[in-house]
Scaffold this motif. Sequence first.
Motif, PDB file in Angstrom:
ATOM      1  N   LEU A  74      26.168 -17.282  11.288  1.00 31.12           N
ATOM      2  CA  LEU A  74      26.408 -16.182  10.457  1.00 31.12           C
ATOM      3  C   LEU A  74      26.569 -14.937  11.476  1.00 31.12           C
ATOM      4  O   LEU A  74      27.429 -14.038  11.137  1.00 31.12           O
ATOM      5  N   ALA A  75      25.663 -14.719  12.403  1.00 26.23           N
ATOM      6  CA  ALA A  75      25.720 -13.646  13.056  1.00 26.23           C
ATOM      7  C   ALA A  75      26.774 -13.243  14.271  1.00 26.23           C
ATOM      8  O   ALA A  75      27.419 -12.413  14.477  1.00 26.23           O
ATOM      9  N   ASP A  76      27.403 -14.716  14.581  1.00 24.94           N
ATOM     10  CA  ASP A  76      28.600 -14.724  15.268  1.00 24.94           C
ATOM     11  C   ASP A  76      29.780 -14.440  14.677  1.00 24.94           C
ATOM     12  O   ASP A  76      30.771 -14.085  15.061  1.00 24.94           O
ATOM     13  N   LYS A  77      29.695 -14.475  13.345  1.00 32.02           N
ATOM     14  CA  LYS A  77      30.778 -13.895  12.427  1.00 32.02           C
ATOM     15  C   LYS A  77      30.773 -12.565  12.132  1.00 32.02           C
ATOM     16  O   LYS A  77      31.576 -12.053  11.453  1.00 32.02           O
ATOM     17  N   GLY A  78      29.561 -11.900  12.824  1.00 28.38           N
ATOM     18  CA  GLY A  78      29.347 -10.403  12.406  1.00 28.38           C
ATOM     19  C   GLY A  78      28.765  -9.955  11.397  1.00 28.38           C
ATOM     20  O   GLY A  78      28.584  -8.951  11.322  1.00 28.38           O
ATOM     21  N   PHE A  79      28.125 -10.829  10.768  1.00 28.06           N
ATOM     22  CA  PHE A  79      27.150 -10.328   9.738  1.00 28.06           C
ATOM     23  C   PHE A  79      25.720  -9.868  10.207  1.00 28.06           C
ATOM     24  O   PHE A  79      25.590 -10.426  11.355  1.00 28.06           O
ATOM     25  N   GLU A  80      25.101  -8.989   9.316  1.00 28.32           N
ATOM     26  CA  GLU A  80      23.856  -8.451   9.944  1.00 28.32           C
ATOM     27  C   GLU A  80      22.801  -8.464   8.895  1.00 28.32           C
ATOM     28  O   GLU A  80      23.065  -8.735   7.608  1.00 28.32           O
ATOM     29  N   GLY A  81      21.630  -8.208   9.753  1.00 32.22           N
ATOM     30  CA  GLY A  81      20.267  -7.877   8.659  1.00 32.22           C
ATOM     31  C   GLY A  81      20.019  -8.907   7.549  1.00 32.22           C
ATOM     32  O   GLY A  81      20.146 -10.216   7.781  1.00 32.22           O
ATOM     33  N   ARG A  82      19.759  -8.392   6.074  1.00 34.36           N
ATOM     34  CA  ARG A  82      19.485  -9.376   5.064  1.00 34.36           C
ATOM     35  C   ARG A  82      20.690 -10.303   4.792  1.00 34.36           C
ATOM     36  O   ARG A  82      20.288 -11.635   4.424  1.00 34.36           O
ATOM     37  N   THR A  83      21.854 -10.059   5.036  1.00 37.05           N
ATOM     38  CA  THR A  83      22.919 -10.970   4.852  1.00 37.05           C
ATOM     39  C   THR A  83      22.713 -12.172   5.646  1.00 37.05           C
ATOM     40  O   THR A  83      22.685 -13.360   5.108  1.00 37.05           O
ATOM     41  N   VAL A  84      22.325 -12.076   6.877  1.00 34.33           N
ATOM     42  CA  VAL A  84      21.973 -13.382   7.737  1.00 34.33           C
ATOM     43  C   VAL A  84      20.701 -13.970   7.241  1.00 34.33           C
ATOM     44  O   VAL A  84      20.826 -15.190   7.362  1.00 34.33           O
ATOM     45  N   ASN A  85      19.741 -13.245   7.106  1.00 33.39           N
ATOM     46  CA  ASN A  85      18.507 -14.088   6.602  1.00 33.39           C
ATOM     47  C   ASN A  85      18.507 -14.637   5.276  1.00 33.39           C
ATOM     48  O   ASN A  85      18.297 -16.080   5.344  1.00 33.39           O
ATOM     49  N   ASN A  86      19.229 -14.159   4.152  1.00 40.36           N
ATOM     50  CA  ASN A  86      19.145 -14.932   3.113  1.00 40.36           C
ATOM     51  C   ASN A  86      20.138 -15.914   3.059  1.00 40.36           C
ATOM     52  O   ASN A  86      19.967 -16.938   2.588  1.00 40.36           O
ATOM     53  N   PHE A 139      21.967   1.018   6.287  1.00 43.22           N
ATOM     54  CA  PHE A 139      20.467   0.462   6.205  1.00 43.22           C
ATOM     55  C   PHE A 139      20.516  -1.049   6.695  1.00 43.22           C
ATOM     56  O   PHE A 139      19.492  -1.566   7.348  1.00 43.22           O
ATOM     57  N   ASP A 140      21.541  -2.015   6.232  1.00 45.20           N
ATOM     58  CA  ASP A 140      21.665  -3.176   6.883  1.00 45.20           C
ATOM     59  C   ASP A 140      21.599  -3.263   8.545  1.00 45.20           C
ATOM     60  O   ASP A 140      20.918  -4.265   9.004  1.00 45.20           O
ATOM     61  N   ALA A 141      22.421  -2.376   9.029  1.00 42.26           N
ATOM     62  CA  ALA A 141      22.436  -2.321  10.452  1.00 42.26           C
ATOM     63  C   ALA A 141      21.368  -1.996  10.916  1.00 42.26           C
ATOM     64  O   ALA A 141      20.763  -2.722  11.954  1.00 42.26           O
ATOM     65  N   ILE A 142      20.598  -0.730  10.722  1.00 45.97           N
ATOM     66  CA  ILE A 142      19.379  -0.391  11.334  1.00 45.97           C
ATOM     67  C   ILE A 142      18.153  -1.509  11.146  1.00 45.97           C
ATOM     68  O   ILE A 142      17.357  -1.648  11.873  1.00 45.97           O
ATOM     69  N   GLU A 143      18.347  -2.072  10.028  1.00 43.58           N
ATOM     70  CA  GLU A 143      17.087  -3.264   9.872  1.00 43.58           C
ATOM     71  C   GLU A 143      17.393  -4.483  10.756  1.00 43.58           C
ATOM     72  O   GLU A 143      16.492  -4.849  11.456  1.00 43.58           O
ATOM     73  N   TYR A 144      18.751  -4.886  10.892  1.00 43.53           N
ATOM     74  CA  TYR A 144      19.055  -5.854  11.901  1.00 43.53           C
ATOM     75  C   TYR A 144      18.637  -5.287  13.283  1.00 43.53           C
ATOM     76  O   TYR A 144      18.058  -6.227  14.061  1.00 43.53           O
ATOM     77  N   TYR A 145      19.058  -4.142  13.766  1.00 45.31           N
ATOM     78  CA  TYR A 145      18.529  -3.850  15.194  1.00 45.31           C
ATOM     79  C   TYR A 145      17.190  -3.367  15.206  1.00 45.31           C
ATOM     80  O   TYR A 145      16.916  -3.312  16.287  1.00 45.31           O
ATOM     81  N   GLY A 146      16.650  -3.251  14.383  1.00 43.87           N
ATOM     82  CA  GLY A 146      15.352  -2.925  14.186  1.00 43.87           C
ATOM     83  C   GLY A 146      14.239  -4.016  14.037  1.00 43.87           C
ATOM     84  O   GLY A 146      12.932  -4.024  14.274  1.00 43.87           O
ATOM     85  N   THR A 147      14.741  -5.133  13.622  1.00 45.68           N
ATOM     86  CA  THR A 147      13.803  -6.391  13.544  1.00 45.68           C
ATOM     87  C   THR A 147      14.207  -7.647  13.951  1.00 45.68           C
ATOM     88  O   THR A 147      13.419  -8.530  14.190  1.00 45.68           O
ATOM     89  N   ASN A 204      28.235  -1.022  19.611  1.00 53.07           N
ATOM     90  CA  ASN A 204      29.521  -0.957  18.921  1.00 53.07           C
ATOM     91  C   ASN A 204      29.436  -1.637  17.426  1.00 53.07           C
ATOM     92  O   ASN A 204      30.194  -2.636  17.014  1.00 53.07           O
ATOM     93  N   ALA A 205      28.008  -1.207  17.023  1.00 54.70           N
ATOM     94  CA  ALA A 205      27.965  -1.662  15.586  1.00 54.70           C
ATOM     95  C   ALA A 205      28.998  -1.457  14.523  1.00 54.70           C
ATOM     96  O   ALA A 205      29.769  -0.403  14.657  1.00 54.70           O
ATOM     97  N   GLU A 206      29.256  -2.388  13.531  1.00 52.52           N
ATOM     98  CA  GLU A 206      30.338  -2.221  12.740  1.00 52.52           C
ATOM     99  C   GLU A 206      30.251  -0.742  11.947  1.00 52.52           C
ATOM    100  O   GLU A 206      31.327  -0.150  11.916  1.00 52.52           O
ATOM    101  N   ILE A 207      29.065  -0.498  11.608  1.00 50.33           N
ATOM    102  CA  ILE A 207      29.039   0.844  10.987  1.00 50.33           C
ATOM    103  C   ILE A 207      29.355   2.072  11.585  1.00 50.33           C
ATOM    104  O   ILE A 207      29.916   3.093  10.799  1.00 50.33           O
TER     105      ILE A 207
END
Length: 287
Positions: A74-86, A139-147, A204-207
């Motif tokens: 999922l991360a390789d597909k460009g998804f981040e944060g809670r989307t990847v986890n869930n 929010f998704d972006a900073i949670e991903y790069y922060g956790t 180069n985050a998507e946001i």
Amino acid sequence: VVMTGNEKPLDPAAISRLIILNYNKFVKKEELSRIPEITQYLHRFSEFTFHVLNQYDWLYENFERYTTINRKWLADKGFEGRTVNNWSLLLAGIQTIPLILPHLSIWEDQFEGLRKEICQAIIKEEALQKEFNPLYEFFDAIEYYGTQKTEPETFYTNKTNLLDHRHLRCKVGSNVVLSTGEVYTGFVLYISLNGIWKVLQGVNAEITRSATLNMIETKLQNSSYYINHGVQVPLTKSLSEINESNRRCYALNAEQLNKNQKLEELIEKAHEYERDRPYRLKQKIGI
């Protein structure tokens, strides 16, 4: 058996037919004491649950392996944060079930197709969310790069995340007056928006391609989480320095964020940084 997070089924018909395992990082002590009550409903456990419990260690090992594989996919597909986890957990569950019920091994042949369908569904859903409010993507972006995303080079013995105590803090505010006129004394999440935005641009985050910093600032200031901005907060200067310096930060209502299930993991991480802060300030940095 249904495992849920903060939200759980409310329909009486559903509740009467289910055993609900409610997992919540913010469960109160009095609620924790009631967990053993689940033993009163053992007679309602299905054969499937029996197989899960009977082979738990083996299933858990495979489930974790599948979760790691799907998280990377999922991360390789460009998804981040809670989307990847869930979604990695859901996909891992689908792959694990045939280990208990061999007659469902046909799922293996259909799995890649299902994963692609889920991928398209996520893209459509995220497109709708972005169209509605880019703040959620931020929010998704900073949670991903922060956790989840670690700093490639660090002076610390242990790896640190790209966003850490250099960019945010979470502590109790001092009688903050909200826009409603109420006095708020709960936890406040302070984020150095300019510092965070530079990090996001650096990776180069998507946001940073779909929104501007001014747009995020406007959305933040008009959100229910906003308390103040331009607040001077001591943050770690850099990974090579133990000293702190004041940074202008946005002050956000941490309790409101948790209530709406936003930045929960990042806030928890910020609490860890706050607990470790006295030790960190005394620690000598080794290169």
